[in-house]
Design an enzyme around this catalytic site. Structure first.
Site, mmCIF file in Angstrom:
data_model
loop_
_atom_site.group_PDB
_atom_site.id
_atom_site.type_symbol
_atom_site.label_atom_id
_atom_site.label_comp_id
_atom_site.label_asym_id
_atom_site.label_seq_id
_atom_site.Cartn_x
_atom_site.Cartn_y
_atom_site.Cartn_z
ATOM 1 N N HIS A 123 0.856 -1.188 0.000
ATOM 2 C CA HIS A 123 0.000 0.000 0.000
ATOM 3 C C HIS A 123 0.891 1.237 0.000
ATOM 4 C CE1 HIS A 123 0.168 0.877 4.485
ATOM 5 N NE2 HIS A 123 0.773 -0.306 4.381
ATOM 6 N N ASP A 200 5.375 -5.016 7.663
ATOM 7 C CA ASP A 200 4.146 -4.245 7.839
ATOM 8 C C ASP A 200 3.030 -5.241 8.179
ATOM 9 O OD1 ASP A 200 1.758 -2.944 7.566
ATOM 10 O OD2 ASP A 200 2.186 -2.081 5.596
ATOM 11 N N GLN A 203 -2.312 -5.644 8.367
ATOM 12 C CA GLN A 203 -3.425 -6.529 8.000
ATOM 13 C C GLN A 203 -3.223 -7.947 8.525
ATOM 14 O OE1 GLN A 203 -6.157 -5.479 6.529
ATOM 15 N NE2 GLN A 203 -5.487 -3.405 6.021
ATOM 16 N N LYS A 226 -6.841 -1.361 13.438
ATOM 17 C CA LYS A 226 -7.072 -2.599 12.665
ATOM 18 C C LYS A 226 -7.266 -3.808 13.586
ATOM 19 C CE LYS A 226 -6.143 -0.436 8.737
ATOM 20 N NZ LYS A 226 -5.633 -0.770 7.462
ATOM 21 N N CYS A 364 -5.701 2.273 -1.718
ATOM 22 C CA CYS A 364 -4.367 2.839 -1.428
ATOM 23 C C CYS A 364 -3.261 1.892 -1.887
ATOM 24 C CB CYS A 364 -4.212 3.177 0.053
ATOM 25 S SG CYS A 364 -5.368 4.436 0.612
#
Length: 406
Positions: A123, A200, A203, A226, A364
């Protein structure tokens, strides 16, 4: 043991809401998750009964707030199995954490001609900070290509990550496609070439267990919102020896040990990277969110969401004219799709009129859309409070939208 979904749904007050006169079906969890009553109450209770600034006050409320805030740091350390509490840096979120690493580690250790490697599924927040750094330092940004199913190949990673690579920054789970990347293997390739690696986990952190020491990750970042916590909260994990070598990011507040007109002595970890008054109430509520996930059982969450993903994929695949994007073998609970001849925005608007919240657009992640030659997708992303009945409502909604727009 299995999850009591009815009880879980009762814990999330917004799931009882009606949108445009229809029962809400919330399938935009990739953008942000809803908040259980306990998280909402934790933030409210702090403001009503415990609020004060932290770390420097000698009075009772300041000490209570400091203890609550620092206990969350300890809790996050245990949650991701970091070695030290001071390896946990509180940030405003994933984007802020990645920028912190780019502005500190990047500006100190990455120089002209050095290389940074990311993937084509990142992203924007894991692309733009590195592009800005490359413009400034004249280093080179390289991309591990996407394959047609939305995965990457380790052969490409082996080819692109070399002795010139100073940092690999890679998403654990793609927000646009749901692909779960082979993080242990990518970490091994990075370290074999002497590079550091940032994972990262925006998610991933809410879907399965992450152990930073077992992974041997140098950096790991995620956002509080999240994982059922407040917006404006997040975490940067970094290995102690690396964080100690990095210069401060912002000046002021807790990052200072002493100041005179001759100069400033910076504070120790983790405060060196936590300038200004933080989001105290949000951080305390983030701790409540993590506890909620731990009490629910992240292994049960993982199993349930996998079952839901498989069911939804099977059902959506049966709709004539619907094409799925992101069909990698290892996926988290994200489904991206397009209806033949129908713009995704139009599908999203019609579903919204039926009380169904999905995301449409490029999510994004414009390079992902460029790879497939499309402007965007419809994205349904699931959390453990979603149900097969809601998948059925989604299917019915898509069929109605198809009938109206074809």
């Amino acid at each position: 043991m299995s999850l009591n979904i009815a009880q879980i749904r009762a814990d999330f007050p917004i799931l009882q809401e009606k949108i445009r006169g229809k029962q809400l079906v919330y399938l935009d969890n990739g953008a942000s998750t809803q908040k259980p009553h306990a998280v909402i109450e934790a933030e409210k209770y702090y403001y009503e009964h415990q609020y004060a600034n932290i770390h420097r006050g000698v009075h009772y409320l300041s000490q209570i707030g400091t203890d609550l805030y620092e206990n969350v740091r300890k809790q996050i350390r245990q949650f991701i199995n970091a070695k030290h509490d001071h390896e946990i840096i509180f940030t405003k979120g994933t984007t802020n954490a990645i920028n912190l690493v780019a502005y500190t580690f990047g500006r100190k250790f990455i120089n002209e001609g050095d290389e940074i490697v990311v993937t084509e599924m990142e992203h924007h927040s894991n692309i733009v900070p590195w592009q800005m750094l490359c413009e400034e330092k004249k280093c080179v940004l390289k991309f591990i290509p996407l394959q047609e199913d939305g995965s990457i190949s380790l052969e490409d990673a082996e080819r692109l990550i070399t002795s010139k690579t100073k940092l690999v920054s890679v998403v654990y789970v793609s927000n646009a496609l749901g692909t779960i990347n082979p993080i242990p293997e990518l970490i091994a390739i990075a370290h074999k070439n002497g590079a550091k690696i940032l994972v990262d986990a925006a998610q991933a952190i809410q879907h399965f267990t992450i152990d930073v020491r077992a992974l041997d990750a140098d950096f790991l970042v995620f956002s509080g919102h999240k994982i059922y916590g407040p917006t404006g909260t997040g975490v940067l994990y970094g290995k102690e020896e690396i964080l100690n070598e990095m210069p401060p990011y912002e000046g002021g507040g807790d990052m200072i040990k002493s100041v005179s007109f001759k100069g400033t002595t910076y504070n120790d970890l983790p405060f060196k990277f936590e300038a200004g008054t933080p989001n105290i109430a949000g951080c305390i509520a983030l701790g409540t969110a993590v506890k909620y996930v731990q009490d629910t059982g992240i292994e049960y969450i993982r199993a349930y969401e996998t079952e839901l993903l498989q069911y939804a994929t099977e059902q959506l695949s049966q709709i004539e004219g619907l094409k799925l994007y992101g069909t990698a073998k290892h996926k988290s609970s994200v489904i991206s799709f397009l209806m033949e001849g129908i713009y995704p925005y139009d599908v999203g608007v019609l579903l919204d009129n039926m009380g169904i919240a999905i995301r449409t657009g490029h999510h994004c992640a414009q390079p992902v859309m460029d790879h497939y030659g499309i402007p965007g997708t419809c994205r349904a992303s699931f959390a453990f409070y979603n149900t097969k009945e809601e998948v059925y409502v989604l299917i019915e909604g898509i069929l109605k939208a198809k009938k109206m727009l074809s």
